[in-house]
Design an enzyme around this catalytic site. Structure first.
Site, PDB file in Angstrom:
ATOM      1  CG  ASN A  16      -2.166  -0.581   1.160  1.00  0.00           C
ATOM      2  OD1 ASN A  16      -2.798  -0.469   0.125  1.00  0.00           O
ATOM      3  ND2 ASN A  16      -2.615  -1.230   2.198  1.00  0.00           N
TER       4      ASN A  16
ATOM      5  CB  ILE B 117      -4.644  -5.498  12.932  1.00  0.00           C
ATOM      6  CG1 ILE B 117      -3.903  -6.384  11.927  1.00  0.00           C
ATOM      7  CG2 ILE B 117      -3.866  -5.387  14.234  1.00  0.00           C
ATOM      8  CD1 ILE B 117      -2.623  -5.772  11.373  1.00  0.00           C
TER       9      ILE B 117
ATOM     10  CG  PHE C 278      -5.518   6.854  10.887  1.00  0.00           C
ATOM     11  CD1 PHE C 278      -5.143   6.501  12.166  1.00  0.00           C
ATOM     12  CD2 PHE C 278      -5.201   8.125  10.422  1.00  0.00           C
ATOM     13  CE1 PHE C 278      -4.463   7.387  12.984  1.00  0.00           C
ATOM     14  CE2 PHE C 278      -4.525   9.029  11.215  1.00  0.00           C
ATOM     15  CZ  PHE C 278      -4.152   8.660  12.506  1.00  0.00           C
TER      16      PHE C 278
ATOM     17  CE  LYS D 181     -13.384   2.402   6.531  1.00  0.00           C
ATOM     18  NZ  LYS D 181     -12.293   2.778   5.624  1.00  0.00           N
TER      19      LYS D 181
ATOM     20  CE  LYS E  10     -12.203  -1.212   9.759  1.00  0.00           C
ATOM     21  NZ  LYS E  10     -10.870  -1.654   9.350  1.00  0.00           N
TER      22      LYS E  10
HETATM   23  O1  C5P Z   1     -11.305  -0.888   6.545  1.00  0.00           O
HETATM   24  P1  C5P Z   1     -10.162   0.045   6.291  1.00  0.00           P
HETATM   25  O2  C5P Z   1      -8.946  -0.659   5.757  1.00  0.00           O
HETATM   26  O3  C5P Z   1     -10.506   1.263   5.528  1.00  0.00           O
HETATM   27  O4  C5P Z   1      -9.789   0.553   7.779  1.00  0.00           O
HETATM   28  C1  C5P Z   1      -8.690   1.373   8.015  1.00  0.00           C
HETATM   29  C2  C5P Z   1      -8.272   1.237   9.452  1.00  0.00           C
HETATM   30  O5  C5P Z   1      -8.208  -0.125   9.838  1.00  0.00           O
HETATM   31  C3  C5P Z   1      -6.875   1.768   9.690  1.00  0.00           C
HETATM   32  O6  C5P Z   1      -6.832   2.245  11.014  1.00  0.00           O
HETATM   33  C4  C5P Z   1      -6.003   0.524   9.523  1.00  0.00           C
HETATM   34  O7  C5P Z   1      -4.769   0.647  10.227  1.00  0.00           O
HETATM   35  C5  C5P Z   1      -6.884  -0.548  10.102  1.00  0.00           C
HETATM   36  N1  C5P Z   1      -6.729  -1.872   9.483  1.00  0.00           N
HETATM   37  C6  C5P Z   1      -6.207  -2.928  10.216  1.00  0.00           C
HETATM   38  N2  C5P Z   1      -6.111  -4.175   9.647  1.00  0.00           N
HETATM   39  C7  C5P Z   1      -6.529  -4.396   8.385  1.00  0.00           C
HETATM   40  C8  C5P Z   1      -7.060  -3.334   7.633  1.00  0.00           C
HETATM   41  C9  C5P Z   1      -7.151  -2.086   8.206  1.00  0.00           C
HETATM   42  O8  C5P Z   1      -5.793  -2.734  11.359  1.00  0.00           O
HETATM   43  N3  C5P Z   1      -6.421  -5.607   7.867  1.00  0.00           N
END
Ligand code: C5P
Length: 401
Positions: free
Chosen positions: A210, A307, A323, A337, A341
């Site tokens: 990314n 995570i 974020f 979101k 979450k």
């Molecule tokens: O769902 P999205 O990827 O947009 O969410 C973004 C947030 O979720 C960020 O805080 C990112 O660090 C966290 N994230 C995570 N694990 C993932 C995907 C996103 O902790 N697999």
């Protein structure tokens, strides 16, 4: 908010080689929100030109007690009254001796007598000079009068010797200066932060990743540390230097990041997920380099664990902050979101706008929680990070976490 926000720091620079570090110290103090004015002794100007300090502080530098022009702009009594704290860094053996004996034969020593603000010194000198009974006696006298002594550290010295006498690093000085202004916001708390991208291997030479520089997460780690927290930064592949006093755990894949976080989440009181985690990884990673064969190629991807959502679902887990990078309808998408979450707070930013987001030094955030929001920036990521830490501390306290 940083303890230094809006504080007026008068920095006295005396004539030692460590004076070159004080230019960076001015910058760091300003990043922490302080207003800084600089007084230089004649010796200091032999090492670094006043223009350097003028450039980094954005203020005229004060050098002479008997300069009518400077006195007209801001005289020694006004400077002494202006300061919330006086920091002398570096403080040479000579400066300590003159302060101890109450001399007032130059601007800096005169201000030392004229100010009612707390005074701190960051000694810097050769290790033998530092250990000399004259220096130690002067120091003891100053300490009895309430002067704070920060450092010195030990290690390699400019004179080629190794030992005690090095000036503390600018970031360490910022931290101890912040401590002069009351209880730090996150004192006694463990803050866990993810930052940077993750890298999901396709074969031994290729990967999916990314766009993320890690700058925001690293700035948050530094701000949390400055606010008195014990900070662990789980970092995906990025080349940024580790902020002083922060424990760094380097990982590559989302799986590794999840394991590193899972190990530490229950012992943390705040979790901030600023990493750009790859949502998918390869179903199977090829053991050797994939050859170019057909016109098309198909890769099978599987979902990575979320995570942040996992930490948010922990019973009695930390205050969680996520974020969200959004391209449209930021407020609604981010709030959605956050609820999905189960987060305590979400910080949303626009992607694809010049001057913010990926790789930029500046950012602007819309921070949302249940029943409220705040706009941070636009401004440097370092400042936004401090403001975000201030908001987190406030919200966490209000929620009674
Ligand atoms: O769902 P999205 O990827 O947009 O969410 C973004 C947030 O979720 C960020 O805080 C990112 O660090 C966290 N994230 C995570 N694990 C993932 C995907 C996103 O902790 N697999």
């Amino acid at each position: 908010m940083s303890q230094l926000q809006g504080r007026r720091i008068l920095l006295g620079v005396t004539g030692g080689i460590a004076a070159y570090k004080s230019a960076d110290l001015v910058r760091r103090l300003k990043e922490a929100g302080a207003e800084v004015r600089v007084v230089m002794t004649r010796g200091a100007t032999e090492f670094v030109r006043p223009l350097t300090f003028q450039a980094v502080s954005g203020e005229p530098v004060h050098e002479s007690l008997l300069d009518p022009q400077a006195e007209a702009a801001m005289g020694h009594i006004e400077l002494a009254r202006w300061a919330d704290a006086l920091l002398i860094a570096p403080a040479t053996a000579d400066a300590l001796a003159r302060m101890a004996h109450g001399l007032a034969d130059d601007l800096l020593t005169t201000i030392c007598l004229a100010t009612e603000a707390p005074i701190a010194v960051a000694p810097a000198m050769n290790r033998v000079m530092w250990a000399h009974p004259a220096t130690q006696d002067n120091l003891a006298l100053l300490q009895r009068r309430g002067v704070r002594v920060f450092g010195p550290g030990s290690g390699d010295q400019a004179c080629g010797e190794v030992g005690s006498g090095r000036m503390l690093e600018p970031l360490e000085l910022v931290q101890v200066m912040a401590g002069m202004f009351g209880q730090p916001l996150l004192q006694g708390l463990h803050v866990l932060i993810t930052a940077g991208p993750t890298r999901e291997p396709i074969d031994p030479v290729r990967y999916i990743t990314n766009r993320s520089s890690g700058k925001m997460g690293f700035a948050i780690a530094e701000a949390a540390r400055q606010a008195g927290a014990q900070v662990t930064l789980v970092a995906g592949p990025c080349t940024l230097p580790t902020p002083a006093g922060v424990e760094r755990v380097d990982v590559e894949t989302a799986g590794q990041m999840r394991d590193a976080v899972a190990e530490r989440a229950t012992d943390s009181q705040i979790f901030i997920a600023s990493a750009a985690v790859a949502d998918y990884r390869l179903d199977t990673v090829a053991e050797s380099k994939i050859k170019k064969t057909g016109e098309n190629m198909q890769l099978t991807l599987v979902r990575n664990p979320d995570i942040l959502a996992e930490v948010a679902a922990l019973d009695g887990g930390p205050f969680t902050v996520g974020f969200a990078a959004e391209t449209d309808d930021m407020h609604a998408h981010a709030q959605d979101k956050r609820r999905r979450k189960g987060l305590d707070m979400i910080a949303a930013n626009w992607v694809g706008r010049p001057g913010s987001g990926f790789d930029a030094d500046n950012n602007a955030l819309e921070v949302l929680w249940e029943g409220g929001s705040a706009s941070l920036g636009p401004g440097p990521k370092t400042r936004i990070a401090q403001e975000l830490i201030g908001l987190i501390a406030e919200r966490r306290q209000q929620q009674g976490n």
